[in-house]
Design a protein around this motif. Structure first.
Motif, short mmCIF file in Angstrom:
data_model
loop_
_atom_site.label_atom_id
_atom_site.label_comp_id
_atom_site.label_asym_id
_atom_site.label_seq_id
_atom_site.Cartn_x
_atom_site.Cartn_y
_atom_site.Cartn_z
N PHE A 285 44.10 10.78 -7.12
CA PHE A 285 45.31 11.58 -7.29
C PHE A 285 46.21 11.38 -6.09
O PHE A 285 45.73 11.27 -4.95
N GLU A 286 47.50 11.33 -6.34
CA GLU A 286 48.48 11.20 -5.26
C GLU A 286 49.52 12.29 -5.41
O GLU A 286 50.72 12.05 -5.55
N LEU A 287 49.04 13.52 -5.40
CA LEU A 287 49.92 14.69 -5.50
C LEU A 287 50.14 15.25 -4.10
O LEU A 287 49.47 14.89 -3.14
N ASP A 288 51.08 16.17 -3.97
CA ASP A 288 51.46 16.69 -2.65
C ASP A 288 50.26 17.16 -1.84
O ASP A 288 50.08 16.80 -0.69
N GLN A 289 49.42 17.99 -2.44
CA GLN A 289 48.28 18.56 -1.72
C GLN A 289 46.95 18.00 -2.20
O GLN A 289 45.90 18.44 -1.73
N PHE A 290 46.98 17.07 -3.11
CA PHE A 290 45.74 16.52 -3.65
C PHE A 290 45.84 14.99 -3.66
O PHE A 290 46.35 14.40 -4.60
N ARG A 291 45.37 14.40 -2.58
CA ARG A 291 45.45 12.95 -2.45
C ARG A 291 44.06 12.38 -2.19
O ARG A 291 43.29 12.93 -1.43
N GLY A 292 43.75 11.29 -2.85
CA GLY A 292 42.47 10.64 -2.63
C GLY A 292 41.62 10.61 -3.88
O GLY A 292 42.08 10.83 -5.00
N LYS A 293 40.35 10.33 -3.67
CA LYS A 293 39.40 10.17 -4.77
C LYS A 293 38.74 11.51 -5.12
O LYS A 293 38.32 12.26 -4.25
N TYR A 294 38.63 11.78 -6.41
CA TYR A 294 38.00 13.00 -6.91
C TYR A 294 36.93 12.64 -7.93
O TYR A 294 37.05 11.65 -8.65
N LEU A 295 35.88 13.47 -7.98
CA LEU A 295 34.78 13.25 -8.92
C LEU A 295 34.92 14.19 -10.10
O LEU A 295 35.31 15.35 -9.95
N LEU A 296 34.55 13.70 -11.26
CA LEU A 296 34.55 14.53 -12.46
C LEU A 296 33.20 15.23 -12.58
O LEU A 296 32.16 14.58 -12.62
N GLU A 297 33.21 16.55 -12.61
CA GLU A 297 31.99 17.35 -12.75
C GLU A 297 32.05 18.15 -14.05
O GLU A 297 33.08 18.74 -14.38
N ALA A 298 30.95 18.18 -14.78
CA ALA A 298 30.88 18.88 -16.06
C ALA A 298 30.57 20.35 -15.87
O ALA A 298 29.91 20.75 -14.90
N ALA A 299 31.05 21.17 -16.79
CA ALA A 299 30.71 22.59 -16.79
C ALA A 299 29.21 22.76 -17.01
O ALA A 299 28.53 21.84 -17.48
N LEU A 300 28.70 23.93 -16.67
CA LEU A 300 27.25 24.17 -16.72
C LEU A 300 26.95 25.43 -17.54
O LEU A 300 26.59 26.48 -16.99
N PRO A 301 27.08 25.36 -18.86
CA PRO A 301 26.79 26.53 -19.70
C PRO A 301 25.29 26.80 -19.74
O PRO A 301 24.47 25.88 -19.69
N CYS A 302 24.93 28.08 -19.82
CA CYS A 302 23.51 28.49 -19.82
C CYS A 302 23.21 29.36 -21.02
O CYS A 302 24.09 29.99 -21.60
N ASP A 303 21.94 29.39 -21.39
CA ASP A 303 21.50 30.21 -22.52
C ASP A 303 21.39 31.68 -22.14
O ASP A 303 21.79 32.57 -22.89
N VAL A 304 20.80 31.94 -20.96
CA VAL A 304 20.51 33.31 -20.53
C VAL A 304 20.98 33.49 -19.09
O VAL A 304 20.79 32.63 -18.24
N GLY A 305 21.60 34.64 -18.82
CA GLY A 305 21.98 34.99 -17.46
C GLY A 305 21.25 36.25 -17.03
O GLY A 305 21.25 37.26 -17.74
N LEU A 306 20.60 36.20 -15.87
CA LEU A 306 19.93 37.37 -15.29
C LEU A 306 20.68 37.73 -14.01
O LEU A 306 20.79 36.91 -13.10
N VAL A 307 21.20 38.97 -13.93
CA VAL A 307 22.00 39.37 -12.78
C VAL A 307 21.59 40.75 -12.31
O VAL A 307 20.97 41.54 -13.03
N ARG A 308 21.98 41.05 -11.06
CA ARG A 308 21.73 42.37 -10.49
C ARG A 308 23.03 42.92 -9.94
O ARG A 308 23.79 42.22 -9.27
N ALA A 309 23.30 44.19 -10.25
CA ALA A 309 24.52 44.86 -9.78
C ALA A 309 24.18 46.19 -9.12
O ALA A 309 23.07 46.72 -9.27
#
Length: 256
Positions: free
Chosen positions: A154-178
């Motif tokens: 990319f050669e944009l104002d604030q984004f210049r250089g090489k970037y990697l494509l990363e895939a989203a990471l969907p999951c079946d189950v989420g376990l969380v604590r609040a």
């Protein structure tokens, strides 16, 4: 709509082996200990775990690890756990290590309907070229390695250089604590215990939350960190479990 389950065991009773679990926490902060223990008691195995780390010796996800329930883990940090290192190097555990920010964004992307994104993290390293060992055999030979990443400049104002494509990471189950929750599943996290918990929730199809305090009335919408639309089930911890918060490392100041 009442999403309250009587116990952690009730909340996880229909989960299945072979699923991908996103588990909140950072070190031992904000870890859903009760739900992890309930999954252990349920007896399911062949699990893929997505979490910042795999607990510490005897705590958190280590309970599932040492009982041979985890087949694969996607994480950004694997220190403080000797059994994790042993299983990985002996070929008993497949491990995908990725940068911490990339892990967070892959979860966020899954919850936002974004299939992939570009990031500079890992450009020019073996993350880009591939070949990082994911799975060893018993002789120390690599059976499965990371694939090369697609790249783009990319050669944009604030984004210049090489970037990697990363895939989203969907999951079946989420376990969380609040810290607090209500019967609708709205959650409030306390300080650093928020960490990966909201991201694990939004990335998952089925989300179960354990809370230290259950509000009898609906929470103030302006105080909610994670809306109940993301949460399927909620469990109120008994006082002895709500207050059980192991400390990873104790540091004493001068004169203590």
């Amino acid at each position: 709509m009442n999403k309250i389950c009587a116990t952690a065991a009730d909340a996880v009773s229909d989960l299945e082996g072979g699923q991908r679990f996103a588990v909140g926490g950072f070190g031992l902060s904000g870890v859903p200990f009760a739900l992890i223990n309930a999954v252990h008691e349920l007896g399911i195995d062949d699990l893929e775990i997505v979490s910042n780390n795999c607990g510490t010796d005897g705590h958190g996800l280590d309970v599932l690890l040492t009982s041979n329930r985890i087949r694969r883990i996607v994480a950004s940090y694997v220190g403080e756990n000797r059994e994790f290192a042993r299983r990985y190097l002996s070929g008993e555990l497949e491990v995908e290590l990725i940068p911490q920010g990339t892990l967070a964004e892959r979860l966020r992307a899954a919850g936002s309907g974004v299939p992939a994104f570009y990031t500079p993290a890992g450009a020019g390293t073996q993350i880009e070229t591939g070949g990082l060992p994911w799975l060893y055999n018993g002789n120390g030979e690599v059976l499965r390695a990371s694939p090369p990443r697609e790249t783009r400049r990319f050669e944009l104002d604030q984004f210049r250089g090489k970037y990697l494509l990363e895939a989203a990471l969907p999951c079946d189950v989420g376990l969380v604590r609040a810290w607090r929750g209500d019967r609708f599943g709205n959650l409030i996290f306390r300080k650093s215990a928020r960490n990966f918990n909201p991201l694990c929730a939004i990335a998952s199809a089925m989300v179960i939350a354990e809370v230290e305090e259950l509000s009898e009335s609906a929470l103030d919408p302006d105080s909610v960190h994670l809306p109940g639309i993301y949460v399927n089930r909620i469990v109120a911890l008994p006082p002895e479990l709500a207050g059980d918060k192991p400390i990873e490392k104790i540091t004493l100041g001068e004169g203590s």
